[in-house]
Scaffold this motif. Structure first.
Motif, PDB file in Angstrom:
ATOM      1  N   GLY A 159       0.972  -1.166   6.620  1.00 43.03           N
ATOM      2  CA  GLY A 159       0.041  -2.067   5.957  1.00 43.03           C
ATOM      3  C   GLY A 159      -0.455  -3.134   6.905  1.00 43.03           C
ATOM      4  O   GLY A 159      -0.738  -2.874   8.080  1.00 43.03           O
ATOM      5  N   LEU A 160      -0.543  -4.379   6.437  1.00 44.94           N
ATOM      6  CA  LEU A 160      -1.073  -5.459   7.264  1.00 44.94           C
ATOM      7  C   LEU A 160      -0.224  -5.742   8.495  1.00 44.94           C
ATOM      8  O   LEU A 160      -0.724  -6.287   9.479  1.00 44.94           O
ATOM      9  N   ALA A 161       1.033  -5.361   8.460  1.00 45.39           N
ATOM     10  CA  ALA A 161       1.893  -5.579   9.629  1.00 45.39           C
ATOM     11  C   ALA A 161       1.428  -4.764  10.822  1.00 45.39           C
ATOM     12  O   ALA A 161       1.848  -5.022  11.955  1.00 45.39           O
ATOM     13  N   ALA A 162       0.541  -3.790  10.601  1.00 42.74           N
ATOM     14  CA  ALA A 162       0.060  -2.938  11.690  1.00 42.74           C
ATOM     15  C   ALA A 162      -1.127  -3.537  12.422  1.00 42.74           C
ATOM     16  O   ALA A 162      -1.745  -2.869  13.254  1.00 42.74           O
ATOM     17  N   ARG A 163      -1.460  -4.788  12.154  1.00 43.88           N
ATOM     18  CA  ARG A 163      -2.620  -5.365  12.833  1.00 43.88           C
ATOM     19  C   ARG A 163      -2.387  -5.553  14.327  1.00 43.88           C
ATOM     20  O   ARG A 163      -3.338  -5.785  15.073  1.00 43.88           O
ATOM     21  N   ASP A 164      -1.146  -5.448  14.779  1.00 44.69           N
ATOM     22  CA  ASP A 164      -0.918  -5.465  16.220  1.00 44.69           C
ATOM     23  C   ASP A 164      -1.567  -4.261  16.890  1.00 44.69           C
ATOM     24  O   ASP A 164      -1.954  -4.312  18.055  1.00 44.69           O
ATOM     25  N   ALA A 165      -1.729  -3.158  16.137  1.00 45.65           N
ATOM     26  CA  ALA A 165      -2.366  -1.947  16.653  1.00 45.65           C
ATOM     27  C   ALA A 165      -3.754  -1.717  16.062  1.00 45.65           C
ATOM     28  O   ALA A 165      -4.543  -0.959  16.628  1.00 45.65           O
TER      29      ALA A 165
ATOM     30  N   ILE B  73       7.096   4.941   9.189  1.00 50.30           N
ATOM     31  CA  ILE B  73       7.430   3.519   9.092  1.00 50.30           C
ATOM     32  C   ILE B  73       6.684   2.926   7.908  1.00 50.30           C
ATOM     33  O   ILE B  73       5.450   2.903   7.875  1.00 50.30           O
ATOM     34  N   GLY B  74       7.442   2.468   6.928  1.00 48.40           N
ATOM     35  CA  GLY B  74       6.852   1.890   5.725  1.00 48.40           C
ATOM     36  C   GLY B  74       7.169   2.719   4.503  1.00 48.40           C
ATOM     37  O   GLY B  74       6.867   3.917   4.467  1.00 48.40           O
TER      38      GLY B  74
ATOM     39  N   LEU C 188      -1.401  -9.084  -0.577  1.00 52.86           N
ATOM     40  CA  LEU C 188      -2.570  -8.789   0.243  1.00 52.86           C
ATOM     41  C   LEU C 188      -2.690  -7.288   0.445  1.00 52.86           C
ATOM     42  O   LEU C 188      -1.737  -6.635   0.873  1.00 52.86           O
ATOM     43  N   ARG C 189      -3.860  -6.756   0.150  1.00 54.06           N
ATOM     44  CA  ARG C 189      -4.107  -5.327   0.334  1.00 54.06           C
ATOM     45  C   ARG C 189      -4.724  -5.104   1.711  1.00 54.06           C
ATOM     46  O   ARG C 189      -5.671  -5.800   2.080  1.00 54.06           O
TER      47      ARG C 189
END
Length: 334
Positions: free
Chosen positions: A181-187, A9-10, A277-278
């Protein structure tokens, strides 16, 4: 017997490198990305593309150099446009102490005088007295490199589906590699965003053969040649998760620094301003974390193209060890 199936994913640099590494080892891979096309929403689209492990060692963890050195051969083997002409680091005379401090924190360089600087970069002749030359480093054009990875994946029969917003737990396959990336902050709740901004200019009055870094107490600058008179100027590093266009302050500082490197940049045309954003963990080093059938590969910080090949190898090695198969091309179904 069926090949191990993996969904990545990504489709940024992390996801594409992971997909290629897994496909090369025999896995059946599919890539999905919520963006509408390559580069849509990927911070690697705004990257500098410097393969500079020893320059980075001067300002980051020593592990970056060891893990990043592998990227030079990896990219040269997967993207013919990889350029290996080194990196030149310079400083104004008033900032000579910064050059000495930089040199004391790294290795794999030679001190160069004004004559050697002029031989390496004729357009900088007479502008700097001393510098550091990292002959073993390289660079690439990120957007062309990502497109090349897509082509390599297509040659291996790996499909990429854009416009697919998929959570890891809902993804098909035996295993899932989460490169959101940052979208994975849910995990990954300890993941943070670090804002970076860049400028692309066209200046036909200056020619550079390699990336040039100019040290400065407030805003260190790098300029990466893109060919056809194009240069990428970067980059700010701001501990902020605010998205949005490049600020006036950042644009002015970047352009002023470029002008200080060579006055001809004062007449350059601004082609593009970019910000993103990194994703970074607290120690600013990438990690692979396992959660059930999901492997989270994230935290490349500002070292996307430099450390993505090593991150991909970590992912593939982890899967390989768990399958107890040298190449894991097949998996026995119960």
């Amino acid at each position: 017997m069926e090949r191990l199936s993996v969904t990545v994913i990504g489709a940024g640099v992390a996801g594409l490198c992971c997909a290629l590494e897994l496909a090369d080892r025999g896995a059946r891979v599919e890539v999905v990305d919520r963006g509408r096309a390559l580069g849509d929403g990927a911070c690697s689209w705004q990257a500098g593309g410097m393969l500079a492990p020893w320059c980075e060692r001067a300002t980051t963890d020593a592990a970056v150099a060891g893990r990043g050195a592998l990227a030079l051969d990896w990219w040269a083997g997967h993207f013919p446009g990889t350029v290996r002409k080194g990196t030149l680091v310079v400083a104004q005379s008033r900032d000579a102490a910064d050059l000495t401090r930089f040199a004391g924190r790294t290795d794999h360089f030679d001190w160069v005088d004004a004559d050697r600087i002029a031989a390496l970069e004729p357009d900088l002749a007479g502008r700097f007295r001393r510098g550091l030359f990292f002959a073993g480093e390289g660079h690439l054009e990120p957007r062309r490199a990502l497109a090349a990875l897509v082509e390599r994946l297509a040659e291996r029969g790996v499909p990429i589906r854009f416009g697919v917003d998929l959570l890891p737990e809902a993804a098909p396959g035996d295993l899932v590699v989460d490169c959101r990336g940052l979208a994975a902050r849910d995990a990954l709740p300890d993941l943070r965003g670090v804002r970076g901004e860049m400028v692309v200019v066209r200046c036909r009055d200056v020619a550079l053969a390699r990336p040039v870094r100019m040290l400065h107490p407030r805003i260190p600058l790098y300029i990466v040649p893109r060919g056809d008179g194009l240069f990428m100027i970067g980059a700010t590093m701001i501990e902020s998760e605010q998205r949005g266009p490049v600020s006036v302050r950042s644009a002015v500082e970047l352009l002023n620094a470029a002008y200080a490197l060579h006055p001809a940049f004062g007449e350059a045309e601004i082609i593009e301003l970019g910000a993103d954003l990194r994703p970074a963990f607290p120690d600013n080093l990438p990690q692979v974390r396992r959660e059930g059938r999901v492997l989270h590969a994230n935290g490349l910080f500002r070292h996307g193209f430099l450390l993505a090949p090593d991150l991909a190898r970590q992912v593939a090695d982890t899967i390989q060890m768990e399958t107890n198969d040298a190449d894991f091309p097949e998996r026995r179904r119960a």
